[in-house]
Design a protein around this motif. Structure first.
Motif, mmCIF file in Angstrom:
data_model
loop_
_atom_site.group_PDB
_atom_site.id
_atom_site.type_symbol
_atom_site.label_atom_id
_atom_site.label_comp_id
_atom_site.label_asym_id
_atom_site.label_seq_id
_atom_site.Cartn_x
_atom_site.Cartn_y
_atom_site.Cartn_z
ATOM 1 N N LEU A 1 0.811 -1.227 0.000
ATOM 2 C CA LEU A 1 0.000 0.000 0.000
ATOM 3 C C LEU A 1 0.845 1.279 0.000
ATOM 4 N N GLN B 1 1.926 3.083 -2.490
ATOM 5 C CA GLN B 1 1.426 4.088 -3.435
ATOM 6 C C GLN B 1 0.245 4.859 -2.831
ATOM 7 N N GLU B 2 -0.676 4.128 -2.209
ATOM 8 C CA GLU B 2 -1.842 4.769 -1.587
ATOM 9 C C GLU B 2 -1.416 5.680 -0.432
ATOM 10 N N VAL C 1 -0.137 9.051 -1.628
ATOM 11 C CA VAL C 1 -1.212 9.993 -1.969
ATOM 12 C C VAL C 1 -1.640 10.771 -0.723
ATOM 13 N N CYS D 1 -9.652 -0.378 3.568
ATOM 14 C CA CYS D 1 -9.195 0.847 2.905
ATOM 15 C C CYS D 1 -10.405 1.754 2.737
ATOM 16 N N PRO E 1 -12.168 5.481 1.769
ATOM 17 C CA PRO E 1 -12.052 6.794 1.136
ATOM 18 C C PRO E 1 -12.469 7.886 2.117
ATOM 19 N N PRO F 1 -8.121 9.659 3.014
ATOM 20 C CA PRO F 1 -8.030 8.230 2.700
ATOM 21 C C PRO F 1 -7.213 7.557 3.801
#
Length: 239
Positions: free
Chosen positions: A44, A46-47, A50, A88, A90, A169
């Motif tokens: 995770l 990359q997430e 962000v 996960c 949002p 997130p």
């Protein structure tokens, strides 16, 4: 050396049983190992990157909550003794108040910020009719931002009934010991604050008046509350 997630799994396997943690010491070892897990350990990164660049302005631009992506659950493992998975969420998404009957739950916020609201039941003499509101005491109501300590909730303490609201997130790694099981009477039940006006604000509990009691009642979450199975992209766990 095995991947970190493999070492965490191995420790869970030796520390957790179908009846829960083998001991408080065994539980603490799992908590300490979970404490150090990082986004890159579970695919995770990359997430998480962000979120590091996140600002409140992004949320304002995405104010249409109807178009928010669903909450995703990344399944890592489940057996009779424990389950491992990642929620996960949002921004602005909510997992309503829900319980973990007879279960010990370890949670670690991997990235992001969320609001946690949690309660424990006040076991008062009287009706245990599930259709009636039950008194509960507030355990926590605050925001968590990663990195932060892993938390533990127990069958009757530590905030066994909790809800999450994502501010940014975010991702929560959960270890349930033992996991939900309808066969064994461990159902996931959702709750909300009762709207009844005839319930007392203070109750007598073990000879002590418990102020600011919250009365919770069972409810069915709205149709737009959806948790979808997501794709786990981290290292494969060898069982």
């Amino acid at each position: 050396m095995p991947y970190y997630i493999q070492r965490l799994y191995n420790l869970c396997k030796s520390s957790l049983s179908p009846n829960g943690p083998l001991s408080e010491e065994a539980l603490e070892k799992v908590r300490a190992k979970l404490e150090k897990i990082k986004p890159a350990d579970v695919g995770l990164e990359q997430e998480a990157q962000v979120v590091r660049n996140w600002s409140g302005a992004m949320l304002e631009r995405n104010v249409d909550h109807q178009s928010l992506p669903p909450i995703k659950y990344l399944h890592l493992h489940e057996c009779d003794s424990f389950s491992m998975g990642i929620f996960c969420m949002p921004p602005s998404s909510i997992i309503p108040l829900h319980n973990h009957p007879g279960m010990t739950v370890l949670s670690k916020l991997i990235y992001g910020t969320l609001r946690v609201n949690s309660y424990d039941w006040l076991d008062l003499p009287g009706s245990a009719d599930p259709s009636e509101a039950r008194p509960a005491k507030l355990v926590r109501d605050d925001e968590m931002t990663a990195p932060c300590p892993a938390t533990v909730l127990y069958p009757t303490s530590g905030g066994n009934i909790h809800s999450f609201k994502a501010i940014t997130p975010c991702a929560i790694f959960d270890i349930l010991a033992p996991p939900y099981s309808s066969e064994d009477g461990r159902h996931c039940t959702y709750f909300r604050k009762s709207s009844r006006k005839d319930l007392p604000g203070d109750v007598e509990y073990d000879g002590v008046t418990a102020p600011q009691v919250t009365w919770l009642e069972e409810f069915q979450p709205p149709d737009n509350f959806v948790i979808r199975r997501g794709l786990y992209k981290g290292p494969v766990i060898r069982t």
